[in-house]
Design a protein around this motif. Sequence first.
Motif, PDB file in Angstrom:
ATOM      1  N   THR A  92       1.667 -10.152  -0.237  1.00  0.00           N
ATOM      2  CA  THR A  92       2.078 -10.738  -1.508  1.00  0.00           C
ATOM      3  C   THR A  92       1.466  -9.995  -2.693  1.00  0.00           C
ATOM      4  O   THR A  92       1.979 -10.101  -3.810  1.00  0.00           O
ATOM      5  CB  THR A  92       1.699 -12.237  -1.577  1.00  0.00           C
ATOM      6  OG1 THR A  92       0.279 -12.366  -1.370  1.00  0.00           O
ATOM      7  CG2 THR A  92       2.451 -13.038  -0.539  1.00  0.00           C
ATOM      8  N   LEU A  93       0.420  -9.249  -2.466  1.00  0.00           N
ATOM      9  CA  LEU A  93      -0.186  -8.421  -3.514  1.00  0.00           C
ATOM     10  C   LEU A  93       0.760  -7.289  -3.920  1.00  0.00           C
ATOM     11  O   LEU A  93       0.653  -6.749  -5.019  1.00  0.00           O
ATOM     12  CB  LEU A  93      -1.511  -7.849  -2.999  1.00  0.00           C
ATOM     13  CG  LEU A  93      -2.391  -7.090  -3.947  1.00  0.00           C
ATOM     14  CD1 LEU A  93      -2.892  -7.988  -5.074  1.00  0.00           C
ATOM     15  CD2 LEU A  93      -3.581  -6.502  -3.202  1.00  0.00           C
ATOM     16  N   GLY A  94       1.692  -6.957  -3.042  1.00  0.00           N
ATOM     17  CA  GLY A  94       2.625  -5.855  -3.269  1.00  0.00           C
ATOM     18  C   GLY A  94       2.128  -4.603  -2.574  1.00  0.00           C
ATOM     19  O   GLY A  94       1.051  -4.102  -2.904  1.00  0.00           O
ATOM     20  N   PHE A  95       2.885  -4.109  -1.615  1.00  0.00           N
ATOM     21  CA  PHE A  95       2.458  -2.955  -0.834  1.00  0.00           C
ATOM     22  C   PHE A  95       2.174  -1.745  -1.719  1.00  0.00           C
ATOM     23  O   PHE A  95       1.268  -0.956  -1.440  1.00  0.00           O
ATOM     24  CB  PHE A  95       3.508  -2.618   0.229  1.00  0.00           C
ATOM     25  CG  PHE A  95       3.091  -1.511   1.154  1.00  0.00           C
ATOM     26  CD1 PHE A  95       2.003  -1.656   2.001  1.00  0.00           C
ATOM     27  CD2 PHE A  95       3.784  -0.303   1.167  1.00  0.00           C
ATOM     28  CE1 PHE A  95       1.605  -0.627   2.851  1.00  0.00           C
ATOM     29  CE2 PHE A  95       3.392   0.727   2.021  1.00  0.00           C
ATOM     30  CZ  PHE A  95       2.303   0.560   2.857  1.00  0.00           C
ATOM     31  N   GLU A  96       2.911  -1.616  -2.809  1.00  0.00           N
ATOM     32  CA  GLU A  96       2.720  -0.474  -3.706  1.00  0.00           C
ATOM     33  C   GLU A  96       1.367  -0.506  -4.416  1.00  0.00           C
ATOM     34  O   GLU A  96       0.923   0.501  -4.963  1.00  0.00           O
ATOM     35  CB  GLU A  96       3.863  -0.404  -4.740  1.00  0.00           C
ATOM     36  CG  GLU A  96       3.870  -1.547  -5.744  1.00  0.00           C
ATOM     37  CD  GLU A  96       4.469  -2.864  -5.236  1.00  0.00           C
ATOM     38  OE1 GLU A  96       4.475  -3.830  -6.016  1.00  0.00           O
ATOM     39  OE2 GLU A  96       4.938  -2.926  -4.075  1.00  0.00           O
ATOM     40  N   ASN A  97       0.692  -1.646  -4.393  1.00  0.00           N
ATOM     41  CA  ASN A  97      -0.626  -1.788  -5.018  1.00  0.00           C
ATOM     42  C   ASN A  97      -1.768  -1.532  -4.043  1.00  0.00           C
ATOM     43  O   ASN A  97      -2.936  -1.701  -4.383  1.00  0.00           O
ATOM     44  CB  ASN A  97      -0.778  -3.192  -5.602  1.00  0.00           C
ATOM     45  CG  ASN A  97       0.197  -3.433  -6.722  1.00  0.00           C
ATOM     46  OD1 ASN A  97       0.344  -2.620  -7.614  1.00  0.00           O
ATOM     47  ND2 ASN A  97       0.895  -4.552  -6.664  1.00  0.00           N
ATOM     48  N   ILE A  98      -1.429  -1.147  -2.823  1.00  0.00           N
ATOM     49  CA  ILE A  98      -2.411  -0.983  -1.753  1.00  0.00           C
ATOM     50  C   ILE A  98      -2.488   0.484  -1.346  1.00  0.00           C
ATOM     51  O   ILE A  98      -1.459   1.115  -1.079  1.00  0.00           O
ATOM     52  CB  ILE A  98      -2.004  -1.828  -0.527  1.00  0.00           C
ATOM     53  CG1 ILE A  98      -1.872  -3.298  -0.900  1.00  0.00           C
ATOM     54  CG2 ILE A  98      -2.989  -1.627   0.619  1.00  0.00           C
ATOM     55  CD1 ILE A  98      -1.107  -4.128   0.123  1.00  0.00           C
ATOM     56  N   GLU A  99      -3.690   1.011  -1.310  1.00  0.00           N
ATOM     57  CA  GLU A  99      -3.917   2.325  -0.725  1.00  0.00           C
ATOM     58  C   GLU A  99      -4.264   2.081   0.742  1.00  0.00           C
ATOM     59  O   GLU A  99      -5.260   1.420   1.041  1.00  0.00           O
ATOM     60  CB  GLU A  99      -5.085   3.013  -1.440  1.00  0.00           C
ATOM     61  CG  GLU A  99      -5.470   4.344  -0.845  1.00  0.00           C
ATOM     62  CD  GLU A  99      -6.656   4.964  -1.560  1.00  0.00           C
ATOM     63  OE1 GLU A  99      -6.541   6.117  -1.982  1.00  0.00           O
ATOM     64  OE2 GLU A  99      -7.699   4.273  -1.700  1.00  0.00           O
ATOM     65  N   TRP A 100      -3.432   2.594   1.638  1.00  0.00           N
ATOM     66  CA  TRP A 100      -3.652   2.354   3.067  1.00  0.00           C
ATOM     67  C   TRP A 100      -4.077   3.655   3.726  1.00  0.00           C
ATOM     68  O   TRP A 100      -3.306   4.620   3.785  1.00  0.00           O
ATOM     69  CB  TRP A 100      -2.391   1.805   3.719  1.00  0.00           C
ATOM     70  CG  TRP A 100      -2.609   1.251   5.091  1.00  0.00           C
ATOM     71  CD1 TRP A 100      -3.802   1.000   5.708  1.00  0.00           C
ATOM     72  CD2 TRP A 100      -1.600   0.872   6.029  1.00  0.00           C
ATOM     73  NE1 TRP A 100      -3.600   0.471   6.964  1.00  0.00           N
ATOM     74  CE2 TRP A 100      -2.262   0.394   7.177  1.00  0.00           C
ATOM     75  CE3 TRP A 100      -0.219   0.880   6.000  1.00  0.00           C
ATOM     76  CZ2 TRP A 100      -1.576  -0.071   8.295  1.00  0.00           C
ATOM     77  CZ3 TRP A 100       0.464   0.421   7.101  1.00  0.00           C
ATOM     78  CH2 TRP A 100      -0.201  -0.053   8.242  1.00  0.00           C
ATOM     79  N   ILE A 101      -5.312   3.678   4.191  1.00  0.00           N
ATOM     80  CA  ILE A 101      -5.885   4.854   4.827  1.00  0.00           C
ATOM     81  C   ILE A 101      -5.958   4.590   6.331  1.00  0.00           C
ATOM     82  O   ILE A 101      -6.664   3.682   6.768  1.00  0.00           O
ATOM     83  CB  ILE A 101      -7.288   5.147   4.270  1.00  0.00           C
ATOM     84  CG1 ILE A 101      -7.213   5.342   2.751  1.00  0.00           C
ATOM     85  CG2 ILE A 101      -7.905   6.354   4.967  1.00  0.00           C
ATOM     86  CD1 ILE A 101      -8.556   5.229   2.053  1.00  0.00           C
ATOM     87  N   ILE A 102      -5.223   5.379   7.086  1.00  0.00           N
ATOM     88  CA  ILE A 102      -5.201   5.221   8.531  1.00  0.00           C
ATOM     89  C   ILE A 102      -5.880   6.438   9.141  1.00  0.00           C
ATOM     90  O   ILE A 102      -5.406   7.573   8.994  1.00  0.00           O
ATOM     91  CB  ILE A 102      -3.763   5.070   9.058  1.00  0.00           C
ATOM     92  CG1 ILE A 102      -3.088   3.865   8.386  1.00  0.00           C
ATOM     93  CG2 ILE A 102      -3.760   4.934  10.583  1.00  0.00           C
ATOM     94  CD1 ILE A 102      -1.609   3.767   8.644  1.00  0.00           C
ATOM     95  N   ALA A 103      -7.014   6.202   9.773  1.00  0.00           N
ATOM     96  CA  ALA A 103      -7.765   7.274  10.416  1.00  0.00           C
ATOM     97  C   ALA A 103      -7.328   7.354  11.869  1.00  0.00           C
ATOM     98  O   ALA A 103      -7.648   6.486  12.680  1.00  0.00           O
ATOM     99  CB  ALA A 103      -9.260   7.016  10.303  1.00  0.00           C
ATOM    100  N   LEU A 104      -6.568   8.383  12.177  1.00  0.00           N
ATOM    101  CA  LEU A 104      -6.033   8.603  13.525  1.00  0.00           C
ATOM    102  C   LEU A 104      -7.145   9.240  14.352  1.00  0.00           C
ATOM    103  O   LEU A 104      -7.335  10.451  14.349  1.00  0.00           O
ATOM    104  CB  LEU A 104      -4.804   9.506  13.446  1.00  0.00           C
ATOM    105  CG  LEU A 104      -3.681   8.983  12.531  1.00  0.00           C
ATOM    106  CD1 LEU A 104      -2.707  10.088  12.180  1.00  0.00           C
ATOM    107  CD2 LEU A 104      -2.978   7.814  13.183  1.00  0.00           C
TER     108      LEU A 104
END
Length: 162
Positions: free
Chosen positions: A31-43
């Motif tokens: 609900t925060l809005g995905f565009e407002n989230i920095e998503w860092i995925i460490a593979l």
Amino acid sequence: MGEYIISVITPFHNVDYEMFNSCIDSMLKQTLGFENIEWIIALHNCDQDHIDYAKKKLSNFKNVILKEVNNESRTPSSPRNVGLDLATSEYVAFLDGDDKFREDALEKIIYYFKKSNSQILVFRREFELEHPDMLALSETVTWDTTREMIIVDMNDSVDNRN
């Protein structure tokens, strides 16, 4: 700080695709809005097919960072630390690749950070068993889970349990 409200760090090691899809869906529905989230995925120490799968699913999002991490570590602490080094937001949350957030989780995290002026928040976890014949392990919780918020001040901790 950066252009995002919160950075979410996800350690990922060869996660089951169906479980990772559930993780992705939970992030996209925030609900925060995905565009407002920095998503860092460490593979982390992943097989190439898992790296390719993550790239196929997420490389089109400008707010998603896919970082390959290859080292001798066998715990999620190493990829979490890599994520912390990359994070640009004032707030940081952790979400493992085989877990998911409720749709309002990140919005609530920001709300409670501001309300409590805390440096660390811990939320109650809920889990679903992968298979009905699995045994649920329990956790011991030393605080009242019916209260909306419990602030722990290390100068006034309860019996040093915290």
